[in-house]
Design a protein around this motif. Structure first.
Motif, PDB file in Angstrom:
ATOM      1  N   LEU A   1       0.833  -1.211   0.000  1.00 29.58           N
ATOM      2  CA  LEU A   1       0.000   0.000   0.000  1.00 29.58           C
ATOM      3  C   LEU A   1       0.865   1.256   0.000  1.00 29.58           C
ATOM      4  O   LEU A   1       0.604   2.214  -0.731  1.00 29.58           O
ATOM      5  N   ALA A   2       1.908   1.241   0.818  1.00 33.07           N
ATOM      6  CA  ALA A   2       2.792   2.415   0.931  1.00 33.07           C
ATOM      7  C   ALA A   2       3.470   2.700  -0.407  1.00 33.07           C
ATOM      8  O   ALA A   2       3.627   3.860  -0.807  1.00 33.07           O
ATOM      9  N   LYS A   3       3.843   1.655  -1.114  1.00 33.56           N
ATOM     10  CA  LYS A   3       4.495   1.835  -2.416  1.00 33.56           C
ATOM     11  C   LYS A   3       3.514   2.286  -3.480  1.00 33.56           C
ATOM     12  O   LYS A   3       3.867   3.029  -4.396  1.00 33.56           O
ATOM     13  N   GLY A   4       2.257   1.856  -3.352  1.00 32.61           N
ATOM     14  CA  GLY A   4       1.224   2.275  -4.303  1.00 32.61           C
ATOM     15  C   GLY A   4       0.766   3.698  -4.067  1.00 32.61           C
ATOM     16  O   GLY A   4       0.229   4.339  -4.967  1.00 32.61           O
ATOM     17  N   ALA A   5       0.947   4.189  -2.852  1.00 25.48           N
ATOM     18  CA  ALA A   5       0.505   5.542  -2.498  1.00 25.48           C
ATOM     19  C   ALA A   5       1.678   6.301  -1.880  1.00 25.48           C
ATOM     20  O   ALA A   5       1.748   6.481  -0.669  1.00 25.48           O
ATOM     21  N   PRO A   6       2.600   6.770  -2.729  1.00 23.55           N
ATOM     22  CA  PRO A   6       3.835   7.383  -2.210  1.00 23.55           C
ATOM     23  C   PRO A   6       3.608   8.671  -1.406  1.00 23.55           C
ATOM     24  O   PRO A   6       4.487   9.101  -0.679  1.00 23.55           O
ATOM     25  N   GLU A   7       2.407   9.258  -1.537  1.00 21.83           N
ATOM     26  CA  GLU A   7       2.108  10.494  -0.812  1.00 21.83           C
ATOM     27  C   GLU A   7       1.413  10.241   0.524  1.00 21.83           C
ATOM     28  O   GLU A   7       1.216  11.155   1.304  1.00 21.83           O
ATOM     29  N   ALA A   8       1.006   8.999   0.744  1.00 14.10           N
ATOM     30  CA  ALA A   8       0.079   8.746   1.842  1.00 14.10           C
ATOM     31  C   ALA A   8       0.766   8.573   3.193  1.00 14.10           C
ATOM     32  O   ALA A   8       1.897   8.102   3.289  1.00 14.10           O
ATOM     33  N   HIS A   9       0.038   8.960   4.224  1.00 13.92           N
ATOM     34  CA  HIS A   9       0.383   8.604   5.599  1.00 13.92           C
ATOM     35  C   HIS A   9      -0.471   7.395   5.966  1.00 13.92           C
ATOM     36  O   HIS A   9      -1.680   7.390   5.727  1.00 13.92           O
ATOM     37  N   ILE A  10       0.167   6.383   6.530  1.00 13.71           N
ATOM     38  CA  ILE A  10      -0.549   5.149   6.838  1.00 13.71           C
ATOM     39  C   ILE A  10      -0.614   4.926   8.338  1.00 13.71           C
ATOM     40  O   ILE A  10       0.394   5.036   9.041  1.00 13.71           O
ATOM     41  N   THR A  11      -1.807   4.621   8.826  1.00 10.06           N
ATOM     42  CA  THR A  11      -1.989   4.165  10.197  1.00 10.06           C
ATOM     43  C   THR A  11      -2.351   2.692  10.124  1.00 10.06           C
ATOM     44  O   THR A  11      -3.267   2.314   9.396  1.00 10.06           O
ATOM     45  N   THR A  12      -1.611   1.846  10.844  1.00  7.83           N
ATOM     46  CA  THR A  12      -1.905   0.418  10.796  1.00  7.83           C
ATOM     47  C   THR A  12      -2.034  -0.129  12.213  1.00  7.83           C
ATOM     48  O   THR A  12      -1.264   0.249  13.107  1.00  7.83           O
ATOM     49  N   ILE A  13      -3.040  -0.963  12.441  1.00  7.80           N
ATOM     50  CA  ILE A  13      -3.375  -1.445  13.785  1.00  7.80           C
ATOM     51  C   ILE A  13      -3.019  -2.919  13.925  1.00  7.80           C
ATOM     52  O   ILE A  13      -3.414  -3.739  13.089  1.00  7.80           O
ATOM     53  N   GLU A  14      -2.282  -3.252  14.975  1.00  7.43           N
ATOM     54  CA  GLU A  14      -1.900  -4.649  15.220  1.00  7.43           C
ATOM     55  C   GLU A  14      -1.972  -4.941  16.716  1.00  7.43           C
ATOM     56  O   GLU A  14      -1.404  -4.223  17.529  1.00  7.43           O
ATOM     57  N   GLY A  15      -2.622  -6.042  17.064  1.00  5.92           N
ATOM     58  CA  GLY A  15      -2.829  -6.381  18.461  1.00  5.92           C
ATOM     59  C   GLY A  15      -1.746  -7.242  19.093  1.00  5.92           C
ATOM     60  O   GLY A  15      -1.625  -7.307  20.320  1.00  5.92           O
ATOM     61  N   HIS A  16      -0.954  -7.910  18.263  1.00  7.00           N
ATOM     62  CA  HIS A  16       0.049  -8.851  18.776  1.00  7.00           C
ATOM     63  C   HIS A  16       1.403  -8.147  18.829  1.00  7.00           C
ATOM     64  O   HIS A  16       1.907  -7.682  17.795  1.00  7.00           O
TER      65      HIS A  16
ATOM     66  N   LEU B   1      10.497   3.399   5.141  1.00 10.64           N
ATOM     67  CA  LEU B   1       9.147   3.960   5.053  1.00 10.64           C
ATOM     68  C   LEU B   1       8.533   4.233   6.422  1.00 10.64           C
ATOM     69  O   LEU B   1       7.368   4.595   6.520  1.00 10.64           O
ATOM     70  N   ASP B   2       9.341   4.066   7.462  1.00 13.25           N
ATOM     71  CA  ASP B   2       8.798   4.221   8.817  1.00 13.25           C
ATOM     72  C   ASP B   2       8.350   5.648   9.118  1.00 13.25           C
ATOM     73  O   ASP B   2       7.512   5.858   9.984  1.00 13.25           O
ATOM     74  N   HIS B   3       8.861   6.635   8.369  1.00 13.03           N
ATOM     75  CA  HIS B   3       8.458   8.027   8.633  1.00 13.03           C
ATOM     76  C   HIS B   3       7.007   8.286   8.252  1.00 13.03           C
ATOM     77  O   HIS B   3       6.405   9.247   8.715  1.00 13.03           O
ATOM     78  N   ARG B   4       6.439   7.461   7.385  1.00  7.21           N
ATOM     79  CA  ARG B   4       5.021   7.695   7.037  1.00  7.21           C
ATOM     80  C   ARG B   4       4.098   6.523   7.354  1.00  7.21           C
ATOM     81  O   ARG B   4       2.961   6.475   6.903  1.00  7.21           O
ATOM     82  N   ILE B   5       4.605   5.590   8.155  1.00  6.47           N
ATOM     83  CA  ILE B   5       3.747   4.501   8.636  1.00  6.47           C
ATOM     84  C   ILE B   5       3.721   4.530  10.158  1.00  6.47           C
ATOM     85  O   ILE B   5       4.757   4.412  10.810  1.00  6.47           O
ATOM     86  N   GLU B   6       2.532   4.713  10.696  1.00  9.31           N
ATOM     87  CA  GLU B   6       2.366   4.741  12.151  1.00  9.31           C
ATOM     88  C   GLU B   6       1.672   3.452  12.571  1.00  9.31           C
ATOM     89  O   GLU B   6       0.576   3.152  12.097  1.00  9.31           O
ATOM     90  N   LEU B   7       2.321   2.704  13.435  1.00  9.87           N
ATOM     91  CA  LEU B   7       1.727   1.448  13.899  1.00  9.87           C
ATOM     92  C   LEU B   7       1.095   1.668  15.272  1.00  9.87           C
ATOM     93  O   LEU B   7       1.754   2.115  16.208  1.00  9.87           O
ATOM     94  N   LEU B   8      -0.187   1.384  15.372  1.00 12.66           N
ATOM     95  CA  LEU B   8      -0.876   1.459  16.664  1.00 12.66           C
ATOM     96  C   LEU B   8      -0.973   0.051  17.206  1.00 12.66           C
ATOM     97  O   LEU B   8      -1.612  -0.817  16.600  1.00 12.66           O
ATOM     98  N   HIS B   9      -0.317  -0.188  18.341  1.00 13.52           N
ATOM     99  CA  HIS B   9      -0.345  -1.514  18.926  1.00 13.52           C
ATOM    100  C   HIS B   9      -1.507  -1.614  19.897  1.00 13.52           C
ATOM    101  O   HIS B   9      -1.551  -0.906  20.903  1.00 13.52           O
ATOM    102  N   GLY B  10      -2.462  -2.477  19.579  1.00 13.71           N
ATOM    103  CA  GLY B  10      -3.604  -2.629  20.477  1.00 13.71           C
ATOM    104  C   GLY B  10      -4.753  -3.346  19.791  1.00 13.71           C
ATOM    105  O   GLY B  10      -4.709  -3.603  18.586  1.00 13.71           O
TER     106      GLY B  10
END
Ligand code: SAH
Ligand code: MG
Length: 226
Positions: free
Chosen positions: A75-90, A106-115
């Motif tokens: 997704l990040a490669k398909g949308a080079p302008e996008a900010h991504i929020t991704t949710i993971e519980g483990h 790509l970590d500067h535009r991907i925010e991982l929410l753990h929960g």
């Protein structure tokens, strides 16, 4: 269910149309090394995510169910302008995903929410500033899908694209799930919600998944169609 011809079709498509770059290959290798389950999307579905992101040009992407971040990277490669929020519980999955995002630069535009997804989605809806995600990829626990949909609709921008993985259960008669198969029951419940919603236009695109050529489906939905 095994279908060798379907498996060959899947491989043929992957080899010709869904070549993975070094970042995607690393994400897979690192996930195997850390013993994550290999339940990420196929390369073919990853390429479809990439193309849908290219077409839709989202500025904000929300993913529910990160695992090692393989789909996140497509997704990040398909949308080079996008900010991504991704949710993971483990927490183990989240740690590997973070490594993979960093490795890809790509970590500067991907925010991982753990929960927990339900908790995190609810939290996002309670934020003061409207978030308005324009592309949402749902690929977490299937039992949760019907509960996630109303929250996703709250978080979606007008004409947002909702992509949902695994909308045909692994087993059982179609649309007649076994009483004990909670995941399958909830998937059909989710599909019925999509199909009957007055403001969502959807289709399920059949997809060949796994090594044995099982047929699953990817949901593609346009939210607030009217
Ligand atoms: N989208 C990934 C695969 C996700 S697999 C890819 O294609 O690369 C599903 C993920 O959802 C798993 O990592 C699992 O830990 C996570 N998950 C399952 N239930 C969850 C929940 N209730 N809250 C948050 N994450 C959940
Ligand atoms: Mg999936």
């Amino acid at each position: 269910m095994t279908n060798p011809r379907n498996a060959d079709i899947k491989t043929y498509i992957a080899q010709n149309f869904a070549k993975e770059d070094q970042d995607l290959l690393y994400a897979k290798e690192n996930s195997v090394k850390n013993q994550l389950p290999n339940i990420e999307v196929s390369a073919n579905t990853g390429k479809l995510l990439f193309l849908l992101a290219q077409l839709h040009q989202p500025k904000k992407i929300l993913e529910i169910g990160t695992l090692g971040g393989y789909s996140t990277l497509w997704l990040a490669k398909g949308a080079p302008e996008a900010h991504i929020t991704t949710i993971e519980g483990h927490s183990g999955h989240a740690a590997v995903a973070r490594e993979n995002f960093k490795h890809a630069g790509l970590d500067h535009r991907i925010e991982l929410l753990h929960g927990n997804a339900l908790k995190m989605l609810t939290k996002l809806t309670e934020k003061k500033e409207k978030l308005h995600y324009d592309l949402i990829f749902l690929d977490a626990d299937k039992e949760g899908y019907p509960d996630y949909l109303p929250l996703i609709l709250k978080l979606a921008a007008p004409r947002a694209l909702l992509i949902t993985d695994n909308l045909i259960p692994k087993e059982g008669f179609i649309n007649q799930p076994d009483e004990k198969d909670e995941g399958a029951k909830r998937i059909y419940e989710f599909n019925a919600m999509l199909a009957s919603h007055p403001n969502i236009e959807s289709i399920l695109v059949p997809a060949i998944v796994g090594e044995r050529g099982r047929v699953d489906a990817l949901g593609i939905s346009l939210i607030n169609f009217n």
